[in-house]
Design an enzyme around this catalytic site. Sequence first.
Site, PDB file in Angstrom:
ATOM      1  N   TYR A 134      48.623  62.032  77.347  1.00 27.61           N
ATOM      2  CA  TYR A 134      49.025  60.864  76.558  1.00 27.61           C
ATOM      3  C   TYR A 134      48.713  59.560  77.299  1.00 27.61           C
ATOM      4  CZ  TYR A 134      50.850  63.547  72.718  1.00 27.61           C
ATOM      5  OH  TYR A 134      50.928  64.367  71.620  1.00 27.61           O
TER       6      TYR A 134
ATOM      7  N   GLN B 270      49.978  56.688  60.236  1.00 29.33           N
ATOM      8  CA  GLN B 270      50.266  57.908  60.998  1.00 29.33           C
ATOM      9  C   GLN B 270      49.768  57.738  62.429  1.00 29.33           C
ATOM     10  OE1 GLN B 270      48.996  61.482  58.309  1.00 29.33           O
ATOM     11  NE2 GLN B 270      48.035  59.657  57.497  1.00 29.33           N
TER      12      GLN B 270
ATOM     13  N   CYS C  96      63.842  58.583  84.073  1.00 26.28           N
ATOM     14  CA  CYS C  96      64.662  57.603  83.361  1.00 26.28           C
ATOM     15  C   CYS C  96      65.542  56.857  84.369  1.00 26.28           C
ATOM     16  CB  CYS C  96      65.537  58.339  82.348  1.00 26.28           C
ATOM     17  SG  CYS C  96      66.774  57.331  81.543  1.00 26.28           S
TER      18      CYS C  96
ATOM     19  N   GLY D 255      41.281  56.754  55.680  1.00 30.97           N
ATOM     20  CA  GLY D 255      41.001  57.493  56.902  1.00 30.97           C
ATOM     21  C   GLY D 255      42.013  58.548  57.276  1.00 30.97           C
TER      22      GLY D 255
ATOM     23  N   HIS E  73      54.451  58.497  62.910  1.00 27.49           N
ATOM     24  CA  HIS E  73      54.327  59.482  63.985  1.00 27.49           C
ATOM     25  C   HIS E  73      54.604  58.890  65.357  1.00 27.49           C
ATOM     26  CE1 HIS E  73      51.726  62.257  61.209  1.00 27.49           C
ATOM     27  NE2 HIS E  73      53.010  62.328  60.973  1.00 27.49           N
TER      28      HIS E  73
HETATM   29  P1  OAD Z   1      42.492  63.555  60.808  1.00 31.63           P
HETATM   30  O1  OAD Z   1      41.663  63.663  62.024  1.00 31.63           O
HETATM   31  O2  OAD Z   1      43.120  64.781  60.265  1.00 31.63           O
HETATM   32  O3  OAD Z   1      41.601  62.935  59.642  1.00 31.63           O
HETATM   33  C1  OAD Z   1      40.817  61.800  59.853  1.00 31.63           C
HETATM   34  C2  OAD Z   1      40.193  61.413  58.535  1.00 31.63           C
HETATM   35  O4  OAD Z   1      39.480  60.192  58.743  1.00 31.63           O
HETATM   36  C3  OAD Z   1      39.186  62.427  57.996  1.00 31.63           C
HETATM   37  O5  OAD Z   1      39.468  62.682  56.618  1.00 31.63           O
HETATM   38  C4  OAD Z   1      37.830  61.730  58.162  1.00 31.63           C
HETATM   39  O6  OAD Z   1      36.911  62.060  57.130  1.00 31.63           O
HETATM   40  C5  OAD Z   1      38.235  60.281  58.080  1.00 31.63           C
HETATM   41  N1  OAD Z   1      37.333  59.335  58.767  1.00 31.63           N
HETATM   42  C6  OAD Z   1      36.543  59.549  59.847  1.00 31.63           C
HETATM   43  N2  OAD Z   1      35.884  58.429  60.173  1.00 31.63           N
HETATM   44  C7  OAD Z   1      36.256  57.482  59.282  1.00 31.63           C
HETATM   45  C8  OAD Z   1      35.921  56.102  59.081  1.00 31.63           C
HETATM   46  N3  OAD Z   1      35.062  55.473  59.883  1.00 31.63           N
HETATM   47  N4  OAD Z   1      36.517  55.438  58.067  1.00 31.63           N
HETATM   48  C9  OAD Z   1      37.391  56.071  57.242  1.00 31.63           C
HETATM   49  N5  OAD Z   1      37.748  57.353  57.379  1.00 31.63           N
HETATM   50  C10 OAD Z   1      37.186  58.061  58.387  1.00 31.63           C
HETATM   51  O7  OAD Z   1      43.559  62.387  61.080  1.00 31.63           O
HETATM   52  P2  OAD Z   1      44.934  62.104  60.331  1.00 31.63           P
HETATM   53  O8  OAD Z   1      44.802  62.329  58.867  1.00 31.63           O
HETATM   54  O9  OAD Z   1      45.389  60.774  60.772  1.00 31.63           O
HETATM   55  O10 OAD Z   1      49.754  63.856  63.999  1.00 31.63           O
HETATM   56  O11 OAD Z   1      45.850  63.215  60.948  1.00 31.63           O
HETATM   57  C11 OAD Z   1      47.208  63.268  60.622  1.00 31.63           C
HETATM   58  C12 OAD Z   1      48.024  63.660  61.808  1.00 31.63           C
HETATM   59  O12 OAD Z   1      47.504  64.858  62.400  1.00 31.63           O
HETATM   60  C13 OAD Z   1      47.974  62.675  62.973  1.00 31.63           C
HETATM   61  O13 OAD Z   1      48.863  61.588  62.805  1.00 31.63           O
HETATM   62  C14 OAD Z   1      48.368  63.531  64.124  1.00 31.63           C
HETATM   63  C15 OAD Z   1      47.514  64.725  63.844  1.00 31.63           C
HETATM   64  O14 OAD Z   1      47.905  65.924  64.431  1.00 31.63           O
HETATM   65  C16 OAD Z   1      50.581  63.782  65.050  1.00 31.63           C
HETATM   66  O15 OAD Z   1      50.181  63.486  66.153  1.00 31.63           O
HETATM   67  C17 OAD Z   1      51.984  64.113  64.724  1.00 31.63           C
END
Ligand code: OAD
Length: 252
Positions: free
Chosen positions: A66, A100, A155, A195, A118
């Site tokens: 992280y 997110q 902490c 995205g 998140h």
């Molecule tokens: P994902 O990695 O699952 O999805 C990313 C999305 O962004 C995909 O649908 C891509 O097609 C799209 N993408 C890629 N490049 C892009 C661009 N230049 N413009 C627009 N879209 C683009 O990411 P999240 O949906 O955010 O959770 O994932 C959800 C959660 O899963 C995250 O918050 C994280 C992860 O595990 C936690 O950490 C709790």
Amino acid sequence: MALNDAAKLLGQARHVVVFTGAGISAESGVPTFRDALTGLWSRFDAQSLATPQAFQEDPELVWGWYEWRRQLVQRVRPNHGHLAVARLGAHVPQLTVITQNVDDLHERAGSESPVHLHGSLFAPRCATCSRPAPLGERETETGTDEGRRIPPPRCAHCGGQVRPGVVWFGEQLPESALEAAARAASECDVLLTVGTSGLVYPAAEIPRLAARSGASVIQVNPQPTPLDPIATVNLPGPAAEILPALVSAAWA
Ligand code: OAD
């Protein structure tokens, strides 16, 4: 034309929700999670890095990973997509930004108080007493290696281990953030989803809740997603190109 349809919906809206995922930060240089070659979950094992059990078993590995991500985010800048979202705030009567993402690129682009479903890379807290813990060094020249083990700080109040302030798999979302997001989604007249793969629940319920409540849904994503069926207008393409074009078309 889809862009003009979407611009018209936005231009007439009173309350707009922007719901973002990792894709909006991709063009800033922050990796997404599920993109086939570049996504974090194609290179790293989520179970060993993003669960409470992982932190218990190997806190140095998890904290180091992280720290790598936090320092990476600090070295990049908001892109035209984040900036266009911030600009929307000047045009629509009410704007709620729900993300997110655990980066701070919406804030740095000028969006006020985005709802972080998140958590945040910049809000570490004690794993024992939950008190917020100070951040370490904000600026590093080279940044931390992605696989470097770093012992979590202790902490100052109870001596417990400090943990990243993010939501891990198997954990509840912060209640107040989820409530605020659900309220906005059920009240808005347009939800703009940008995205996100729409695969991770309960966050993925937010655009669906908006659609069920009668809002129009505009989707910006270069790939198909499970949200396609609820999208009133689909704008396939990268956020840093589509969002500025959309805002300009709505308020030409
Ligand atoms: P994902 O990695 O699952 O999805 C990313 C999305 O962004 C995909 O649908 C891509 O097609 C799209 N993408 C890629 N490049 C892009 C661009 N230049 N413009 C627009 N879209 C683009 O990411 P999240 O949906 O955010 O959770 O994932 C959800 C959660 O899963 C995250 O918050 C994280 C992860 O595990 C936690 O950490 C709790």
